[in-house]
Design an enzyme around this catalytic site. Structure first.
Site, PDB file in Angstrom:
ATOM      1  CD  GLU A 278      42.450  24.747  43.840  1.00  0.00           C
ATOM      2  OE1 GLU A 278      41.922  25.624  43.123  1.00  0.00           O
ATOM      3  OE2 GLU A 278      42.808  24.965  45.007  1.00  0.00           O
ATOM      4  CD1 TRP A 281      39.143  25.649  46.576  1.00  0.00           C
ATOM      5  CD2 TRP A 281      37.735  27.378  46.807  1.00  0.00           C
ATOM      6  NE1 TRP A 281      39.444  26.302  47.757  1.00  0.00           N
ATOM      7  CE2 TRP A 281      38.607  27.362  47.924  1.00  0.00           C
ATOM      8  CE3 TRP A 281      36.764  28.367  46.736  1.00  0.00           C
ATOM      9  CZ2 TRP A 281      38.541  28.302  48.943  1.00  0.00           C
ATOM     10  CZ3 TRP A 281      36.689  29.316  47.759  1.00  0.00           C
ATOM     11  CH2 TRP A 281      37.571  29.273  48.841  1.00  0.00           C
ATOM     12  CD1 TRP A 310      34.367  50.180  44.361  1.00  0.00           C
ATOM     13  CD2 TRP A 310      36.449  49.497  44.768  1.00  0.00           C
ATOM     14  NE1 TRP A 310      34.286  48.929  44.916  1.00  0.00           N
ATOM     15  CE2 TRP A 310      35.560  48.485  45.174  1.00  0.00           C
ATOM     16  CE3 TRP A 310      37.828  49.293  44.929  1.00  0.00           C
ATOM     17  CZ2 TRP A 310      35.981  47.277  45.731  1.00  0.00           C
ATOM     18  CZ3 TRP A 310      38.253  48.085  45.486  1.00  0.00           C
ATOM     19  CH2 TRP A 310      37.341  47.097  45.878  1.00  0.00           C
ATOM     20  CG  ASN A 345      44.388  29.817  40.839  1.00  0.00           C
ATOM     21  OD1 ASN A 345      43.434  30.485  40.462  1.00  0.00           O
ATOM     22  ND2 ASN A 345      44.495  29.382  42.082  1.00  0.00           N
ATOM     23  CD1 TRP A 363      34.686  44.428  43.663  1.00  0.00           C
ATOM     24  CD2 TRP A 363      34.075  42.970  42.086  1.00  0.00           C
ATOM     25  NE1 TRP A 363      33.315  44.244  43.775  1.00  0.00           N
ATOM     26  CE2 TRP A 363      32.918  43.354  42.818  1.00  0.00           C
ATOM     27  CE3 TRP A 363      33.937  42.064  41.037  1.00  0.00           C
ATOM     28  CZ2 TRP A 363      31.648  42.861  42.517  1.00  0.00           C
ATOM     29  CZ3 TRP A 363      32.669  41.567  40.745  1.00  0.00           C
ATOM     30  CH2 TRP A 363      31.541  41.967  41.482  1.00  0.00           C
ATOM     31  CD1 TRP A 386      38.350  38.507  38.519  1.00  0.00           C
ATOM     32  CD2 TRP A 386      39.235  40.305  39.502  1.00  0.00           C
ATOM     33  NE1 TRP A 386      39.419  38.906  37.758  1.00  0.00           N
ATOM     34  CE2 TRP A 386      39.977  40.017  38.341  1.00  0.00           C
ATOM     35  CE3 TRP A 386      39.608  41.398  40.287  1.00  0.00           C
ATOM     36  CZ2 TRP A 386      41.079  40.785  37.955  1.00  0.00           C
ATOM     37  CZ3 TRP A 386      40.691  42.164  39.893  1.00  0.00           C
ATOM     38  CH2 TRP A 386      41.421  41.858  38.738  1.00  0.00           C
TER      39      TRP A 386
END
Length: 481
Positions: A278, A281, A310, A345, A363, A386
């Site tokens: 993590e 990341w 969208w 998360n 988004w 996102w």
């Protein structure tokens, strides 16, 4: 005289620029509140309040080292060069020291400050601090930035095997200067002070950040891999806000995790290995900011997804924002965000996929809403998350992978403990009913809870069709090389 320019590094320990500045001679610290810039960047009031509270505790810690902390206002980052030059002239500063930041606007600001200072004969030194590896040093064989996390991680592992980033020692106390610290503002105009109940969840200061890290590394990290996806369990470190403000460093986190795992980061305790992943990341998304600056400009990482159709659905967007979608796991997660400034998360992915896939809403609407409410709001991590969820980003979920909020709810909150905590109106339902009260019809007990605003199956089909219709759709998750 040396000047340390503090930004997202609000700590005394393991602070590269602070340590270097103090080693070079007598040292003064400065922080530049930039309210207009923060508003443009959608920073949350609770985040600004958290940073101010951390500045207050940092000011006391610096005072013990006889390092004064000055406050100078630079409403927008364009004002920073002039403000910094004025201060340097006033204090007869020889050199300014600061830790690197990585957004497009941040790097432009820092370059403008450094250029102006150097033109006036004042040195400007920047340092690697909020990352383990300098962007541009972890690259593919063809010399480009990675787009796939697993490949990025592999190179990071190879580098860590060769040499671990060392912790930087805290500065020693210096001789007192005839300069007095400025008062830290209690509030910044344009940012309301959050409720006391929210502030109490996030005490300020390095001591609290270190306590959280030690508690996690000593007692919880072993269970991290098995418990981190269950929002009703205390399975995560709760350090994200402290990392975003730089109250604790990734190096400190890495060393604590390694210490709990006999120095291993690829084997040993699966919890420690997962948590180090993590951290990587987090690192990966900051490297993406530098390698692909379009993501700092509200652009999709995958250019072909800019053509997605969208939906403009303001009422559905408002229902999502206000936690009244009629899907309990989504609404409970959104209430957690609104009341605590933080969201688990796993649920960040669930609510993001619901917005971008089931509602087919851009988004960027979700990214902005999160930034306006997250105490740990961080451009790289928030944008990366996102874009991953909406299948527009690097290494993102394939477009056909759409979380079903009901099955996610049943899997990760099986007894409805999390849902009932945040949606007390559903407390009377049993553990089967609580995930989907709509199945009960209008029975007594859920009359005040809305019906789902969308049919999950039909909306999933709509999302699949929208992605399939992209002009030059490429396979999500394609390799770089």
């Amino acid at each position: 005289m040396q000047l340390i320019w503090l930004r997202s590094d609000l700590r005394v320990n393991d602070n590269t620029a602070l340590s270097a500045a103090a080693a070079a001679g007598p040292c003064v610290a400065v922080y530049l509140p930039s309210p207009q810039q923060w508003l443009e960047h959608d920073d949350a009031p609770c985040k600004v309040d958290f940073w101010l509270r951390n500045l207050k505790t940092l000011s006391k810690a610096l005072a013990e080292l006889n390092i004064p902390l000055l406050i100078r206002n630079a409403p927008r980052w364009d004002d920073a060069p002039r403000v910094m030059l004025d201060l340097c002239r006033q204090l007869k500063i020889d050199a300014v020291h600061f830790n690197e930041e990585y957004g497009l606007h941040e790097t432009r600001r820092d370059a403008a400050v450094a250029d102006l200072l150097k033109a006036q004969g004042i040195d400007a030194h920047s340092y690697l601090d909020q990352l383990l590896f300098k962007p541009g040093t972890v690259l593919t064989k063809t010399g480009s930035y990675f787009q796939v996390f697993s490949q990025f991680r592999k190179v990071c592992y190879e580098r860590l095997h060769r040499s671990l980033p060392r912790l930087v020692s805290a500065p020693m106390a210096q001789a007192p200067l005839n300069i007095f610290s400025d008062a830290i503002p209690a509030q910044i105009q344009g940012f309301d002070t959050p409720r006391e109940s929210l502030r109490a969840l996030w005490p300020a200061g390095e001591v609290e950040a270190r306590r959280r890290l030690d508690t996690f590394a000593d007692a919880q990290i072993d269970y991290y891999q098995s418990e981190r996806d269950f929002p009703a369990k205390p399975g995560t470190s709760q350090l994200s806000a402290y990392l975003a403000a730089g109250v604790i460093s990734p190096r400190q986190c890495l060393h604590a995790a390694l210490q709990s795992n006999q120095g291993e980061f690829e084997s040993g305790k699966v919890g420690a290995v997962t948590w180090i992943n993590e951290l990587l990341w987090r690192e990966f998304y900051k490297h993406i900011l530098v390698g692909y600056p379009r993501v700092s400009r509200h652009r999709a990482f995958r250019p072909e997804t800019e053509a997605l159709a969208w939906r403009n659905a303001p009422e559905e967007l408002a229902a999502w924002q206000e936690a009244r979608t009629g899907l309990p796991i989504v609404d409970a997660a959104m209430r957690q965000l609104l009341e605590t400034g933080w969201m688990h998360n796993r649920l960040r992915m669930v609510v993001a996929m619901f917005l971008t896939k089931n509602l087919l809403i851009d988004w960027r609407e979700g990214e902005r809403f999160f930034m306006r409410h997250l105490i740990d709001g961080d451009l790289a991590a928030n944008n990366g998350g996102w874009q991953w969820s909406s299948s527009t980003g690097t290494d993102s979920a394939p477009y056909f992978r759409i979380f079903n909020p009901l099955s996610q709810s049943e899997k990760f909150d099986a007894d409805g403990v999390f849902i009932k905590h945040w949606l007390p109106e559903l407390a009377g339902l049993n553990k089967k009913e609580v995930h989907n009260p709509a199945q009960l019809g209008g029975l007594f007990g859920v009359a005040d809870y809305p019906r789902p605003i969308v049919d999950l199956n039909a909306s999933r089909a709509r999302a699949l069709a929208a992605f399939k219709n992209l002009p030059s759709r490429q396979t999500a998750g394609a390799h770089d090389e």
